[in-house]
Scaffold this motif. Structure first.
Motif, PDB file in Angstrom:
ATOM      1  N   ASN A   1       1.095  -0.980  12.043  1.00 45.68           N
ATOM      2  CA  ASN A   1       2.424  -1.198  11.470  1.00 45.68           C
ATOM      3  C   ASN A   1       2.384  -1.554   9.980  1.00 45.68           C
ATOM      4  OD1 ASN A   1       4.381  -1.289  13.986  1.00 45.68           O
ATOM      5  ND2 ASN A   1       2.533  -2.421  14.573  1.00 45.68           N
ATOM      6  N   TYR A   2       1.311  -1.141   9.298  1.00 44.94           N
ATOM      7  CA  TYR A   2       1.187  -1.452   7.876  1.00 44.94           C
ATOM      8  C   TYR A   2       2.339  -0.813   7.101  1.00 44.94           C
ATOM      9  CZ  TYR A   2      -0.761  -1.805   3.159  1.00 44.94           C
ATOM     10  OH  TYR A   2      -0.949  -2.076   1.823  1.00 44.94           O
ATOM     11  N   SER A   3       3.037  -1.617   6.301  1.00 40.54           N
ATOM     12  CA  SER A   3       4.170  -1.083   5.546  1.00 40.54           C
ATOM     13  C   SER A   3       4.488  -1.981   4.363  1.00 40.54           C
ATOM     14  CB  SER A   3       5.408  -0.990   6.435  1.00 40.54           C
ATOM     15  OG  SER A   3       6.538  -0.577   5.687  1.00 40.54           O
ATOM     16  N   LEU A   4       4.892  -1.365   3.264  1.00 41.46           N
ATOM     17  CA  LEU A   4       5.470  -2.099   2.140  1.00 41.46           C
ATOM     18  C   LEU A   4       6.955  -1.776   1.986  1.00 41.46           C
ATOM     19  CD1 LEU A   4       2.672  -1.836  -0.585  1.00 41.46           C
ATOM     20  CD2 LEU A   4       3.167  -3.724   0.973  1.00 41.46           C
ATOM     21  N   GLU A   5       7.440  -0.845   2.763  1.00 41.61           N
ATOM     22  CA  GLU A   5       8.848  -0.451   2.669  1.00 41.61           C
ATOM     23  C   GLU A   5       9.743  -1.349   3.515  1.00 41.61           C
ATOM     24  OE1 GLU A   5       9.899   1.743   0.494  1.00 41.61           O
ATOM     25  OE2 GLU A   5       7.805   2.027  -0.108  1.00 41.61           O
ATOM     26  N   ASP A   6       9.206  -1.857   4.617  1.00 40.55           N
ATOM     27  CA  ASP A   6       9.999  -2.661   5.545  1.00 40.55           C
ATOM     28  C   ASP A   6       9.167  -3.822   6.073  1.00 40.55           C
ATOM     29  OD1 ASP A   6      12.527  -1.059   5.889  1.00 40.55           O
ATOM     30  OD2 ASP A   6      11.071   0.460   6.497  1.00 40.55           O
ATOM     31  N   ASN A   7       9.868  -4.808   6.599  1.00 40.28           N
ATOM     32  CA  ASN A   7       9.268  -5.860   7.397  1.00 40.28           C
ATOM     33  C   ASN A   7       9.195  -5.287   8.811  1.00 40.28           C
ATOM     34  OD1 ASN A   7       8.624  -8.183   8.846  1.00 40.28           O
ATOM     35  ND2 ASN A   7      10.444  -9.333   8.252  1.00 40.28           N
ATOM     36  N   PRO A   8       8.026  -4.834   9.276  1.00 37.14           N
ATOM     37  CA  PRO A   8       7.951  -4.086  10.534  1.00 37.14           C
ATOM     38  C   PRO A   8       8.680  -4.786  11.686  1.00 37.14           C
ATOM     39  CG  PRO A   8       5.846  -4.011   9.426  1.00 37.14           C
ATOM     40  CD  PRO A   8       6.695  -4.971   8.639  1.00 37.14           C
ATOM     41  N   GLY A   9       9.565  -4.053  12.304  1.00 40.87           N
ATOM     42  CA  GLY A   9      10.362  -4.588  13.394  1.00 40.87           C
ATOM     43  C   GLY A   9      11.668  -5.206  12.951  1.00 40.87           C
ATOM     44  N   MET A  10      11.807  -5.456  11.636  1.00 38.67           N
ATOM     45  CA  MET A  10      13.002  -6.117  11.116  1.00 38.67           C
ATOM     46  C   MET A  10      13.692  -5.331  10.002  1.00 38.67           C
ATOM     47  SD  MET A  10      13.319  -8.829  12.929  1.00 38.67           S
ATOM     48  CE  MET A  10      14.653  -9.553  11.991  1.00 38.67           C
ATOM     49  N   GLY A  11      13.156  -4.183   9.629  1.00 39.02           N
ATOM     50  CA  GLY A  11      13.766  -3.428   8.543  1.00 39.02           C
ATOM     51  C   GLY A  11      13.678  -4.178   7.230  1.00 39.02           C
ATOM     52  N   LYS A  12      14.792  -4.288   6.529  1.00 35.23           N
ATOM     53  CA  LYS A  12      14.811  -4.973   5.227  1.00 35.23           C
ATOM     54  C   LYS A  12      15.018  -6.477   5.356  1.00 35.23           C
ATOM     55  CE  LYS A  12      14.478  -0.986   3.187  1.00 35.23           C
ATOM     56  NZ  LYS A  12      13.165  -0.547   2.633  1.00 35.23           N
ATOM     57  N   ALA A  13      15.327  -6.963   6.532  1.00 39.07           N
ATOM     58  CA  ALA A  13      15.586  -8.393   6.711  1.00 39.07           C
ATOM     59  C   ALA A  13      14.307  -9.204   6.500  1.00 39.07           C
ATOM     60  CB  ALA A  13      16.143  -8.660   8.115  1.00 39.07           C
ATOM     61  N   GLY A  14      14.398 -10.225   5.666  1.00 38.04           N
ATOM     62  CA  GLY A  14      13.237 -11.072   5.412  1.00 38.04           C
ATOM     63  C   GLY A  14      12.107 -10.369   4.689  1.00 38.04           C
ATOM     64  N   LEU A  15      12.415  -9.348   3.891  1.00 38.18           N
ATOM     65  CA  LEU A  15      11.387  -8.486   3.311  1.00 38.18           C
ATOM     66  C   LEU A  15      10.472  -9.242   2.334  1.00 38.18           C
ATOM     67  CD1 LEU A  15      10.278  -5.602   3.191  1.00 38.18           C
ATOM     68  CD2 LEU A  15      11.939  -5.119   1.376  1.00 38.18           C
ATOM     69  N   TYR A  16      11.030 -10.100   1.493  1.00 41.28           N
ATOM     70  CA  TYR A  16      10.203 -10.780   0.495  1.00 41.28           C
ATOM     71  C   TYR A  16       9.457 -11.977   1.085  1.00 41.28           C
ATOM     72  CZ  TYR A  16      11.626  -7.697  -3.217  1.00 41.28           C
ATOM     73  OH  TYR A  16      11.791  -6.587  -4.005  1.00 41.28           O
ATOM     74  N   TYR A  17      10.036 -12.595   2.088  1.00 44.72           N
ATOM     75  CA  TYR A  17       9.271 -13.569   2.879  1.00 44.72           C
ATOM     76  C   TYR A  17       8.052 -12.862   3.486  1.00 44.72           C
ATOM     77  CZ  TYR A  17       8.245 -16.696   6.870  1.00 44.72           C
ATOM     78  OH  TYR A  17       7.622 -17.508   7.806  1.00 44.72           O
ATOM     79  N   TYR A  18       8.268 -11.649   3.961  1.00 49.50           N
ATOM     80  CA  TYR A  18       7.187 -10.829   4.521  1.00 49.50           C
ATOM     81  C   TYR A  18       6.112 -10.553   3.478  1.00 49.50           C
ATOM     82  CZ  TYR A  18       5.082  -6.305   5.908  1.00 49.50           C
ATOM     83  OH  TYR A  18       4.216  -5.267   6.176  1.00 49.50           O
ATOM     84  N   TYR A  19       6.496 -10.107   2.270  1.00 54.58           N
ATOM     85  CA  TYR A  19       5.494  -9.821   1.241  1.00 54.58           C
ATOM     86  C   TYR A  19       4.658 -11.070   0.926  1.00 54.58           C
ATOM     87  CZ  TYR A  19       8.173  -5.567   0.077  1.00 54.58           C
ATOM     88  OH  TYR A  19       8.817  -4.353   0.112  1.00 54.58           O
ATOM     89  N   HIS A  20       5.334 -12.188   0.809  1.00 55.86           N
ATOM     90  CA  HIS A  20       4.677 -13.456   0.498  1.00 55.86           C
ATOM     91  C   HIS A  20       3.669 -13.819   1.582  1.00 55.86           C
ATOM     92  CE1 HIS A  20       5.405 -18.065   0.954  1.00 55.86           C
ATOM     93  NE2 HIS A  20       4.421 -17.907   0.107  1.00 55.86           N
TER      94      HIS A  20
END
Length: 379
Positions: free
Chosen positions: A290-309
């Motif tokens: 599920n490696y991705s930089l476009e989305d928070n896998p399973g959540m789409g764009k929700a919480g995306l920058y928390y995910y990157y961090h």
């Protein structure tokens, strides 16, 4: 940064950055870090712009960067700025923010707004800021009190629950709020930064809670959900019957998602688990699929920058340099995340989640702090 420069960087990287690698967490004498041209310079330039936004447009007269979540966003911004510019601790912007944080120090050792429902979260992130700002031991006493506070509000025998309780070892927003993996991960990180090693009793208690949030049977998850999904990823909480922000599958299983899986991986590493542990390997299998930089896998764009961090912190903690995804494609994540974040930086130096404002990711100060903190781990 103009798109043309970003595209040029991509071309340079594609020609230079794929070198021998360790695909996950197993340090070896033969592992070689990917070569990168000017990654450090790109990060420095982006950080200067992000910090300028926070100082010039993001700070309120009282020193805070956002008072809606008490001390939390301010602490994250202070931590982010000091990570990139350690010598800036005596600058007016940092000193004003630190004074704001000091006004939130409570008699019980916590650092939070009066009446806050987010006492654990606020205190945990405030600890990170104060550690970075602890020049000449100024905050040493406050940090010791905060450590005791975080351990005291952890769900354990002090709350009258046994190890068999699905809430055991977890941390929530407050003492009487159901514990969850996000808060527990923040607590484990704070305790580690306060000098507690992997064998610390509170960290080991937290590990029991963390493992109950993993979709993996027979490896610490003794709940009814352990085998329903079985993909090795993590969900929000096993407590009070369990729940996932990604919802349930048709069989009632709690769906794994990206940000919690990286939070779980990071917490396992901090608690002493290693690359050959089956729980770590299972988490990495989920990540590879599920490696991705476009989305928070399973959540789409929700919480995306928390995910990157969390993504960046977890890979750094696990000593991953290049990840081979499930199709065998190599991902030098520090390079990829650096370029992706730079491409998303706004003209004024800020970052914001343009796809979702869930979990306050419409707050430019918070999201800028997340991006800057992620970039630290790309260095």
């Amino acid at each position: 940064m103009p798109r043309l420069i970003v595209l040029l960087c991509v071309l340079i990287l594609s020609a230079s950055c794929f070198s021998p690698r360790n695909t996950f967490a197993q340090e070896s004498e033969t592992a070689t870090k990917p070569t990168i041209i000017d990654r450090q310079k790109l990060i420095d330039q982006a950080a200067l712009r992000g910090i300028a936004f926070l100082k010039n447009r993001g700070q309120a007269p009282d020193g805070s960067f956002s008072s809606e979540t008490g001390v939390a966003v301010t602490a994250l911004c202070v931590r982010a700025m000091l990570e990139h510019q350690p010598k800036s601790v005596d600058t007016p912007a940092i000193q004003k923010a630190l004074k704001f944080i000091e006004t939130k120090m409570q008699g019980d050792g916590g650092i939070y707004n009066n009446g806050s429902l987010y006492r654990n979260y606020e205190t945990s992130v405030a600890v990170g800021a104060l550690i970075k700002a602890n020049k000449d031991g100024r905050f040493s006493s406050a940090l010791k009190r905060s450590e005791a506070f975080l351990k005291e509000i952890q769900w354990d025998e002090g709350e009258g629950i046994e190890t068999s309780d699905t809430a055991f070892g977890g941390s929530g927003y407050g003492k009487h709020k159901r514990p969850d993996l996000s808060n527990t991960a923040f607590t484990v990180e704070a305790l580690k930064e306060l000098g507690n090693d992997a064998d610390d009793e509170s960290i080991q208690k937290a590990l029991k809670f963390v493992l109950r949030a993993q979709n993996l049977e027979g490896q610490g998850n003794d709940t009814e959900h352990a085998k329903k999904v079985g993909d090795g990823g993590f969900y929000y909480t096993p407590a009070a019957g369990g729940s996932s922000q990604a919802g349930q599958d048709d069989g009632g299983g709690l769906r794994s998602y990206g940000s919690m899986t990286y939070a779980g991986l990071k917490s396992m590493i901090y608690a002493g688990l290693t690359a050959d542990d089956p729980r770590v390997q299972a988490a990495m299998t989920f990540i590879q699929k599920n490696y991705s930089l476009e989305d928070n896998p399973g959540m789409g764009k929700a919480g995306l920058y928390y995910y990157y961090h969390t993504f960046a912190k977890a890979f750094d903690a696990a000593k991953v340099e290049v990840l081979d995804d499930s199709e065998g494609n190599p991902h030098p994540w520090r390079d990829e995340l650096t370029l992706h974040l730079i491409s998303q930086q706004q003209s004024d130096g800020a970052w914001v989640n343009q796809g979702s404002d869930r979990w306050m990711e419409g707050d430019r100060q918070l999201v800028t702090a997340y991006a800057l903190l992620a970039l630290i781990h790309c260095r």
